[in-house]
Design a protein around this motif. Sequence first.
Motif, PDB file in Angstrom:
ATOM      1  N   TRP A  77       8.213   7.118 -13.877  1.00  0.00           N
ATOM      2  CA  TRP A  77       8.108   6.711 -12.484  1.00  0.00           C
ATOM      3  C   TRP A  77       9.395   6.026 -12.072  1.00  0.00           C
ATOM      4  O   TRP A  77      10.006   5.282 -12.821  1.00  0.00           O
ATOM      5  CB  TRP A  77       6.950   5.734 -12.309  1.00  0.00           C
ATOM      6  CG  TRP A  77       5.634   6.386 -12.336  1.00  0.00           C
ATOM      7  CD1 TRP A  77       4.784   6.511 -13.389  1.00  0.00           C
ATOM      8  CD2 TRP A  77       4.995   7.045 -11.254  1.00  0.00           C
ATOM      9  NE1 TRP A  77       3.661   7.201 -13.028  1.00  0.00           N
ATOM     10  CE2 TRP A  77       3.769   7.539 -11.728  1.00  0.00           C
ATOM     11  CE3 TRP A  77       5.339   7.280  -9.925  1.00  0.00           C
ATOM     12  CZ2 TRP A  77       2.888   8.239 -10.931  1.00  0.00           C
ATOM     13  CZ3 TRP A  77       4.454   7.971  -9.125  1.00  0.00           C
ATOM     14  CH2 TRP A  77       3.249   8.442  -9.626  1.00  0.00           C
ATOM     15  N   LEU A  78       9.780   6.246 -10.859  1.00  0.00           N
ATOM     16  CA  LEU A  78      10.909   5.542 -10.299  1.00  0.00           C
ATOM     17  C   LEU A  78      10.398   4.299  -9.598  1.00  0.00           C
ATOM     18  O   LEU A  78       9.422   4.351  -8.871  1.00  0.00           O
ATOM     19  CB  LEU A  78      11.642   6.435  -9.292  1.00  0.00           C
ATOM     20  CG  LEU A  78      12.189   7.727  -9.893  1.00  0.00           C
ATOM     21  CD1 LEU A  78      12.863   8.535  -8.815  1.00  0.00           C
ATOM     22  CD2 LEU A  78      13.165   7.425 -11.010  1.00  0.00           C
TER      23      LEU A  78
ATOM     24  N   ASP B   8      10.467   0.656  -7.201  1.00  0.00           N
ATOM     25  CA  ASP B   8      10.752   0.363  -5.814  1.00  0.00           C
ATOM     26  C   ASP B   8      12.225   0.031  -5.654  1.00  0.00           C
ATOM     27  O   ASP B   8      12.897  -0.367  -6.593  1.00  0.00           O
ATOM     28  CB  ASP B   8       9.919  -0.836  -5.346  1.00  0.00           C
ATOM     29  CG  ASP B   8       8.480  -0.426  -5.093  1.00  0.00           C
ATOM     30  OD1 ASP B   8       8.289   0.606  -4.445  1.00  0.00           O
ATOM     31  OD2 ASP B   8       7.570  -1.149  -5.530  1.00  0.00           O
TER      32      ASP B   8
ATOM     33  N   LYS C 189       1.751   1.926  -4.410  1.00  0.00           N
ATOM     34  CA  LYS C 189       1.770   2.721  -5.637  1.00  0.00           C
ATOM     35  C   LYS C 189       2.083   4.194  -5.405  1.00  0.00           C
ATOM     36  O   LYS C 189       2.550   4.877  -6.319  1.00  0.00           O
ATOM     37  CB  LYS C 189       0.424   2.604  -6.345  1.00  0.00           C
ATOM     38  CG  LYS C 189       0.114   1.206  -6.871  1.00  0.00           C
ATOM     39  CD  LYS C 189      -1.218   1.182  -7.591  1.00  0.00           C
ATOM     40  CE  LYS C 189      -1.513  -0.200  -8.164  1.00  0.00           C
ATOM     41  NZ  LYS C 189      -2.810  -0.246  -8.857  1.00  0.00           N
ATOM     42  N   GLN C 190       1.817   4.719  -4.208  1.00  0.00           N
ATOM     43  CA  GLN C 190       1.946   6.153  -3.990  1.00  0.00           C
ATOM     44  C   GLN C 190       3.125   6.543  -3.103  1.00  0.00           C
ATOM     45  O   GLN C 190       3.456   7.726  -3.010  1.00  0.00           O
ATOM     46  CB  GLN C 190       0.665   6.701  -3.364  1.00  0.00           C
ATOM     47  CG  GLN C 190      -0.575   6.493  -4.214  1.00  0.00           C
ATOM     48  CD  GLN C 190      -1.795   7.141  -3.605  1.00  0.00           C
ATOM     49  OE1 GLN C 190      -1.887   8.367  -3.522  1.00  0.00           O
ATOM     50  NE2 GLN C 190      -2.749   6.339  -3.160  1.00  0.00           N
TER      51      GLN C 190
ATOM     52  N   LEU D 102       7.174   5.823  -1.561  1.00  0.00           N
ATOM     53  CA  LEU D 102       8.496   5.199  -1.570  1.00  0.00           C
ATOM     54  C   LEU D 102       9.049   5.188  -0.149  1.00  0.00           C
ATOM     55  O   LEU D 102       8.956   6.196   0.567  1.00  0.00           O
ATOM     56  CB  LEU D 102       9.455   5.955  -2.485  1.00  0.00           C
ATOM     57  CG  LEU D 102       9.328   5.700  -3.989  1.00  0.00           C
ATOM     58  CD1 LEU D 102      10.207   6.666  -4.752  1.00  0.00           C
ATOM     59  CD2 LEU D 102       9.704   4.270  -4.327  1.00  0.00           C
TER      60      LEU D 102
ATOM     61  N   ARG E  27       5.540   9.440  -4.130  1.00  0.00           N
ATOM     62  CA  ARG E  27       6.101   9.165  -5.462  1.00  0.00           C
ATOM     63  C   ARG E  27       5.905  10.342  -6.419  1.00  0.00           C
ATOM     64  O   ARG E  27       6.732  10.579  -7.300  1.00  0.00           O
ATOM     65  CB  ARG E  27       5.428   7.924  -6.053  1.00  0.00           C
ATOM     66  CG  ARG E  27       5.907   6.604  -5.479  1.00  0.00           C
ATOM     67  CD  ARG E  27       5.174   5.449  -6.158  1.00  0.00           C
ATOM     68  NE  ARG E  27       5.591   4.158  -5.636  1.00  0.00           N
ATOM     69  CZ  ARG E  27       6.571   3.419  -6.137  1.00  0.00           C
ATOM     70  NH1 ARG E  27       7.255   3.875  -7.179  1.00  0.00           N
ATOM     71  NH2 ARG E  27       6.885   2.255  -5.620  1.00  0.00           N
ATOM     72  N   GLN E  28       4.811  11.065  -6.254  1.00  0.00           N
ATOM     73  CA  GLN E  28       4.536  12.169  -7.172  1.00  0.00           C
ATOM     74  C   GLN E  28       5.671  13.190  -7.178  1.00  0.00           C
ATOM     75  O   GLN E  28       5.907  13.854  -8.189  1.00  0.00           O
ATOM     76  CB  GLN E  28       3.225  12.856  -6.780  1.00  0.00           C
ATOM     77  CG  GLN E  28       2.762  13.909  -7.773  1.00  0.00           C
ATOM     78  CD  GLN E  28       1.558  14.673  -7.274  1.00  0.00           C
ATOM     79  OE1 GLN E  28       1.404  14.923  -6.087  1.00  0.00           O
ATOM     80  NE2 GLN E  28       0.687  15.040  -8.198  1.00  0.00           N
TER      81      GLN E  28
ATOM     82  N   MET F 210       8.762  12.604  -7.210  1.00  0.00           N
ATOM     83  CA  MET F 210       9.884  12.140  -8.031  1.00  0.00           C
ATOM     84  C   MET F 210       9.475  11.903  -9.475  1.00  0.00           C
ATOM     85  O   MET F 210      10.193  11.266 -10.242  1.00  0.00           O
ATOM     86  CB  MET F 210      10.469  10.851  -7.450  1.00  0.00           C
ATOM     87  CG  MET F 210      11.411  11.099  -6.288  1.00  0.00           C
ATOM     88  SD  MET F 210      10.561  11.500  -4.765  1.00  0.00           S
ATOM     89  CE  MET F 210      10.177   9.846  -4.184  1.00  0.00           C
ATOM     90  N   GLN F 211       8.330  12.422  -9.853  1.00  0.00           N
ATOM     91  CA  GLN F 211       7.822  12.216 -11.195  1.00  0.00           C
ATOM     92  C   GLN F 211       8.268  13.361 -12.105  1.00  0.00           C
ATOM     93  O   GLN F 211       8.168  14.530 -11.749  1.00  0.00           O
ATOM     94  CB  GLN F 211       6.294  12.133 -11.154  1.00  0.00           C
ATOM     95  CG  GLN F 211       5.666  11.515 -12.370  1.00  0.00           C
ATOM     96  CD  GLN F 211       4.207  11.181 -12.117  1.00  0.00           C
ATOM     97  OE1 GLN F 211       3.696  11.384 -11.024  1.00  0.00           O
ATOM     98  NE2 GLN F 211       3.536  10.682 -13.124  1.00  0.00           N
TER      99      GLN F 211
ATOM    100  N   TRP G   1      16.841   8.761   0.878  1.00  0.00           N
ATOM    101  CA  TRP G   1      16.267   7.730   0.031  1.00  0.00           C
ATOM    102  C   TRP G   1      16.976   6.410   0.290  1.00  0.00           C
ATOM    103  O   TRP G   1      18.134   6.355   0.663  1.00  0.00           O
ATOM    104  CB  TRP G   1      16.414   8.110  -1.436  1.00  0.00           C
ATOM    105  CG  TRP G   1      15.507   9.214  -1.860  1.00  0.00           C
ATOM    106  CD1 TRP G   1      14.892  10.141  -1.067  1.00  0.00           C
ATOM    107  CD2 TRP G   1      15.122   9.538  -3.195  1.00  0.00           C
ATOM    108  NE1 TRP G   1      14.164  11.004  -1.814  1.00  0.00           N
ATOM    109  CE2 TRP G   1      14.281  10.659  -3.137  1.00  0.00           C
ATOM    110  CE3 TRP G   1      15.409   8.982  -4.427  1.00  0.00           C
ATOM    111  CZ2 TRP G   1      13.723  11.230  -4.262  1.00  0.00           C
ATOM    112  CZ3 TRP G   1      14.855   9.557  -5.560  1.00  0.00           C
ATOM    113  CH2 TRP G   1      14.016  10.661  -5.473  1.00  0.00           C
TER     114      TRP G   1
ATOM    115  N   THR H  62       3.828  14.103   4.069  1.00  0.00           N
ATOM    116  CA  THR H  62       4.353  14.892   2.962  1.00  0.00           C
ATOM    117  C   THR H  62       4.677  16.330   3.354  1.00  0.00           C
ATOM    118  O   THR H  62       5.382  17.027   2.620  1.00  0.00           O
ATOM    119  CB  THR H  62       3.332  14.943   1.806  1.00  0.00           C
ATOM    120  OG1 THR H  62       2.097  15.482   2.294  1.00  0.00           O
ATOM    121  CG2 THR H  62       3.093  13.571   1.236  1.00  0.00           C
TER     122      THR H  62
END
Length: 403
Positions: free
Chosen positions: A8-9, A11, A95-96, A98, A108-109, A111-112, A156, A205
Amino acid sequence: MADASPSWLGDPPTHRGWWADAAVLLAVVCSGAAMMASLLPQISQWELPTTWDDLRTGRTTSALEKKLEQALPGRDGIIAAANSVRYLLLHGGGKQVLVGRDGWLFLRQEMQVWPTAPMERRIARIASATQWLHRQGLRTKVALVPDKARLYADSWYWAGYPDALRPRYAQALQALRAAGVDTIDLLAPLQAAARNAEVYYRTDTHWNQIGAQVAAQALADAVRNDAFSSGSMPNSLTTPTPNPTPFATTTAPTPSERPGDLIRLMGLEHAPASARPRPDIEHDTTTQALQSPAGDDLFDNAQDHAQDDLLGDYAVPYTLAGTSYSLRGNFVGHLQQALSSPVLNTATDGAGVWRALADYVHDDAFRSAPAQMLLWEIPERLLCAPADDAEQRDWERLGITPL
């Protein structure tokens, strides 16, 4: 080969110091204390399980939690306020999500970094599914949807796109085609269009109406050209040649706000406008079928017409199976206009790779009046992530045995 566990990246770094964290904590504690104080007179009147066994097994606390959740005044507002403090002071999305620059939000998913095994297994299953559909007389074209984070990595807030993910789309495209899956590259046309206009929503998304139109045109061009890539599965089936049905897209004169799903995932859907990212603003578009060459009346709605045709004597030449991307940005409307043909949209919101296809092949329409071509939209991130139990059930329900 990626690591066995996802990376995970974090914050983006901030320079606000310890007082920002303290402010968030203080706001949450004070809000919770105020709510509990307002509920004290009610708690004594609640009938709760209070035996020793109830306390020991957790039945008492479980019942209390349910009562509190039902009775908390302004619960949604309090949660939104705490999330707004996190967003405004810490530039955090939870949590989900950025938070990027200039109002851009990212899942976030996307960038996983996952192991390659799930993608390899899923591609093998997609190949088995397309071969099975071919034996049923249904030609298939897969449209691979690139991640928003891939297209807008420059937006980003804090870091560049992970090196481990840079070749993933090209690798997935190559692997699908090597497995005999006729796959359409949507990254190249979307990248080209993104030089002049935004093609994804900032707070969502999914692609926006411009991106949906670009993707629909690319898919329709591939259908018309019928250009199978090198190494694809030999296919003796013909491309559908329906009677041309003209479609027209109209644009609403007044723009409207469209708060995206990423605002909801941040817990800010109930927050005031000043305490959350600005929503996307767009002019809604609607696509309708015009009078056909056969002299039919103006269809009230293109998708309703496709549904009616499928259940009647005339089978719609094209069926679209996919995910929420096929339900956003007027994608199916743009696709119908680009193809000059009705398209039955069986896409399912919030589902994985297989559910829409499983629903379609188990429907009476598939057996009584099947389409000639299946257009299958698959997002990059869903192709690569490990399968969960729900996806495994959808695959089993599809009932296709790999060759």
